[in-house]
Design a protein around this motif. Structure first.
Motif, PDB file in Angstrom:
ATOM      1  N   UNK A  33       0.833  -1.208   0.000  1.00 32.77           N
ATOM      2  CA  UNK A  33       0.000   0.000   0.000  1.00 32.77           C
ATOM      3  C   UNK A  33       0.865   1.254   0.000  1.00 32.77           C
ATOM      4  N   UNK A  34       1.888   1.266   0.827  1.00 35.03           N
ATOM      5  CA  UNK A  34       2.798   2.422   0.898  1.00 35.03           C
ATOM      6  C   UNK A  34       3.502   2.591  -0.446  1.00 35.03           C
ATOM      7  N   UNK A  35       3.949   1.469  -1.053  1.00 34.01           N
ATOM      8  CA  UNK A  35       4.632   1.533  -2.343  1.00 34.01           C
ATOM      9  C   UNK A  35       3.707   2.103  -3.423  1.00 34.01           C
ATOM     10  N   UNK A  36       2.458   1.609  -3.466  1.00 37.52           N
ATOM     11  CA  UNK A  36       1.492   2.103  -4.460  1.00 37.52           C
ATOM     12  C   UNK A  36       1.194   3.580  -4.254  1.00 37.52           C
ATOM     13  N   UNK A  37       1.043   3.985  -3.010  1.00 39.16           N
ATOM     14  CA  UNK A  37       0.769   5.398  -2.713  1.00 39.16           C
ATOM     15  C   UNK A  37       1.927   6.271  -3.168  1.00 39.16           C
ATOM     16  N   UNK A  38       3.153   5.833  -2.926  1.00 36.89           N
ATOM     17  CA  UNK A  38       4.329   6.593  -3.352  1.00 36.89           C
ATOM     18  C   UNK A  38       4.382   6.687  -4.869  1.00 36.89           C
ATOM     19  N   UNK A  39       4.125   5.571  -5.540  1.00 33.52           N
ATOM     20  CA  UNK A  39       4.129   5.586  -7.003  1.00 33.52           C
ATOM     21  C   UNK A  39       3.067   6.530  -7.545  1.00 33.52           C
ATOM     22  N   UNK A  40       1.887   6.465  -6.997  1.00 32.86           N
ATOM     23  CA  UNK A  40       0.797   7.339  -7.470  1.00 32.86           C
ATOM     24  C   UNK A  40       1.128   8.807  -7.222  1.00 32.86           C
ATOM     25  N   UNK A  41       1.767   9.075  -6.092  1.00 36.88           N
ATOM     26  CA  UNK A  41       2.146  10.447  -5.762  1.00 36.88           C
ATOM     27  C   UNK A  41       3.133  10.994  -6.788  1.00 36.88           C
ATOM     28  N   UNK A  42       4.013  10.169  -7.270  1.00 41.64           N
ATOM     29  CA  UNK A  42       4.997  10.598  -8.266  1.00 41.64           C
ATOM     30  C   UNK A  42       4.375  10.584  -9.663  1.00 41.64           C
ATOM     31  N   UNK A  43       3.581   9.565  -9.969  1.00 46.82           N
ATOM     32  CA  UNK A  43       3.029   9.407 -11.319  1.00 46.82           C
ATOM     33  C   UNK A  43       2.062  10.524 -11.702  1.00 46.82           C
ATOM     34  N   UNK A  44       1.293  11.006 -10.769  1.00 43.27           N
ATOM     35  CA  UNK A  44       0.282  12.026 -11.083  1.00 43.27           C
ATOM     36  C   UNK A  44       0.896  13.302 -11.651  1.00 43.27           C
ATOM     37  N   UNK A  45       1.806  13.967 -10.973  1.00 43.08           N
ATOM     38  CA  UNK A  45       2.364  15.199 -11.560  1.00 43.08           C
ATOM     39  C   UNK A  45       3.174  14.940 -12.829  1.00 43.08           C
ATOM     40  N   UNK A  46       3.851  13.790 -12.909  1.00 43.65           N
ATOM     41  CA  UNK A  46       4.620  13.472 -14.123  1.00 43.65           C
ATOM     42  C   UNK A  46       3.661  13.316 -15.300  1.00 43.65           C
ATOM     43  N   UNK A  47       2.567  12.579 -15.094  1.00 42.51           N
ATOM     44  CA  UNK A  47       1.581  12.398 -16.160  1.00 42.51           C
ATOM     45  C   UNK A  47       0.961  13.727 -16.580  1.00 42.51           C
ATOM     46  N   UNK A  48       0.646  14.583 -15.612  1.00 40.18           N
ATOM     47  CA  UNK A  48       0.066  15.890 -15.926  1.00 40.18           C
ATOM     48  C   UNK A  48       1.049  16.727 -16.735  1.00 40.18           C
ATOM     49  N   UNK A  49       2.316  16.716 -16.339  1.00 44.90           N
ATOM     50  CA  UNK A  49       3.334  17.483 -17.064  1.00 44.90           C
ATOM     51  C   UNK A  49       3.483  16.975 -18.493  1.00 44.90           C
ATOM     52  N   UNK A  50       3.497  15.662 -18.660  1.00 44.91           N
ATOM     53  CA  UNK A  50       3.621  15.097 -20.002  1.00 44.91           C
ATOM     54  C   UNK A  50       2.419  15.448 -20.873  1.00 44.91           C
ATOM     55  N   UNK A  51       1.229  15.448 -20.296  1.00 43.53           N
ATOM     56  CA  UNK A  51       0.025  15.823 -21.046  1.00 43.53           C
ATOM     57  C   UNK A  51       0.104  17.278 -21.485  1.00 43.53           C
ATOM     58  N   UNK A  52       0.553  18.160 -20.600  1.00 44.44           N
ATOM     59  CA  UNK A  52       0.694  19.581 -20.954  1.00 44.44           C
ATOM     60  C   UNK A  52       1.706  19.741 -22.082  1.00 44.44           C
ATOM     61  N   UNK A  53       2.826  19.031 -22.009  1.00 43.01           N
ATOM     62  CA  UNK A  53       3.848  19.123 -23.052  1.00 43.01           C
ATOM     63  C   UNK A  53       3.280  18.629 -24.386  1.00 43.01           C
ATOM     64  N   UNK A  54       2.554  17.509 -24.361  1.00 41.56           N
ATOM     65  CA  UNK A  54       1.967  16.975 -25.601  1.00 41.56           C
ATOM     66  C   UNK A  54       1.002  17.975 -26.221  1.00 41.56           C
ATOM     67  N   UNK A  55       0.136  18.544 -25.421  1.00 45.23           N
ATOM     68  CA  UNK A  55      -0.838  19.513 -25.961  1.00 45.23           C
ATOM     69  C   UNK A  55      -0.146  20.765 -26.479  1.00 45.23           C
ATOM     70  N   UNK A  56       0.878  21.218 -25.771  1.00 46.30           N
ATOM     71  CA  UNK A  56       1.627  22.384 -26.230  1.00 46.30           C
ATOM     72  C   UNK A  56       2.272  22.087 -27.572  1.00 46.30           C
ATOM     73  N   UNK A  57       2.859  20.894 -27.703  1.00 47.12           N
ATOM     74  CA  UNK A  57       3.491  20.509 -28.968  1.00 47.12           C
ATOM     75  C   UNK A  57       2.466  20.411 -30.093  1.00 47.12           C
ATOM     76  N   UNK A  58       1.264  19.917 -29.787  1.00 48.55           N
ATOM     77  CA  UNK A  58       0.210  19.850 -30.802  1.00 48.55           C
ATOM     78  C   UNK A  58      -0.167  21.236 -31.302  1.00 48.55           C
ATOM     79  N   UNK A  59      -0.134  22.198 -30.400  1.00 48.87           N
ATOM     80  CA  UNK A  59      -0.504  23.569 -30.776  1.00 48.87           C
ATOM     81  C   UNK A  59       0.638  24.243 -31.545  1.00 48.87           C
ATOM     82  N   UNK A  60       1.862  24.062 -31.086  1.00 47.66           N
ATOM     83  CA  UNK A  60       3.007  24.773 -31.657  1.00 47.66           C
ATOM     84  C   UNK A  60       3.529  24.110 -32.929  1.00 47.66           C
ATOM     85  N   UNK A  61       3.445  22.798 -33.029  1.00 48.90           N
ATOM     86  CA  UNK A  61       4.021  22.043 -34.142  1.00 48.90           C
ATOM     87  C   UNK A  61       3.653  22.592 -35.519  1.00 48.90           C
ATOM     88  N   UNK A  62       2.374  22.899 -35.802  1.00 47.70           N
ATOM     89  CA  UNK A  62       2.054  23.382 -37.156  1.00 47.70           C
ATOM     90  C   UNK A  62       2.688  24.731 -37.496  1.00 47.70           C
TER      91      UNK A  62
END
Length: 157
Positions: A33-62
């Motif tokens: 449980x502690x391991x999963x909680x730690x992973x989720x705590x790290x995965x959430x902001x990393x996933x959000x950052x990657x999503x923002x980068x992807x959307x920014x690239x979709x907008x800027x790329x053209x």
């Protein structure tokens, strides 16, 4: 008593084994449980950052090269032209529909007015004929009365 002592020892031994097994299972569950909680705590902001980068690239790329930017502008022009055409067709359709409704309403009102006018004209004609007929009857009665009165006056004189 010896039998009781053996039973008692056996029962305690089974209870201790069961408790030890539960504690042993609880420790890995807690660790997991502690391991999963730690992973989720790290995965959430990393996933959000990657999503923002992807959307920014979709907008800027053209817009990164002149050719891509021109292609993107042409695409926008085509979309805008298509949307204007849709709006124009919709407006024309609404105008035709409104014109048709006005024409239908006008024709219905004109028919109703013509029907009422004919009804009034018929009533006026009928009443005029009736009045003329009665006037002639009254005129004829007056002439008869005048003749009768003239004859009586002549006979008296």
């Amino acid at each position: 008593m010896a039998a009781n002592a053996t039973s008692s020892t056996k029962s305690t031994s089974t209870t201790n084994t069961s408790t030890t097994t539960k504690q042993a299972q609880a420790k890995p569950d807690a660790v997991e449980y502690v391991r999963q909680t730690a992973e989720r705590t790290v995965d959430l902001p990393v996933g959000a950052a990657l999503t923002v980068v992807d959307r920014f690239n979709e907008i800027v790329e053209p817009w990164t090269s002149r050719k891509a930017a021109e292609r993107e502008l042409k695409s926008f022009r085509t979309q805008v032209t298509r949307e204007f055409s849709k709006l124009e067709r919709r407006g024309a359709s609404a105008r035709r529909k409104a014109t048709r409704q006005v024409r239908t309403t006008r024709n219905r009102v004109e028919r109703d007015i013509n029907k009422r006018r004919r009804s009034v004209e018929t009533a006026v004609k009928r009443n005029r004929t009736e009045v003329t007929k009665r006037f002639r009857d009254v005129e004829g009665n007056l002439k008869k009365a005048q003749t009768t009165v003239s004859e009586r006056v002549s006979s008296l004189v």
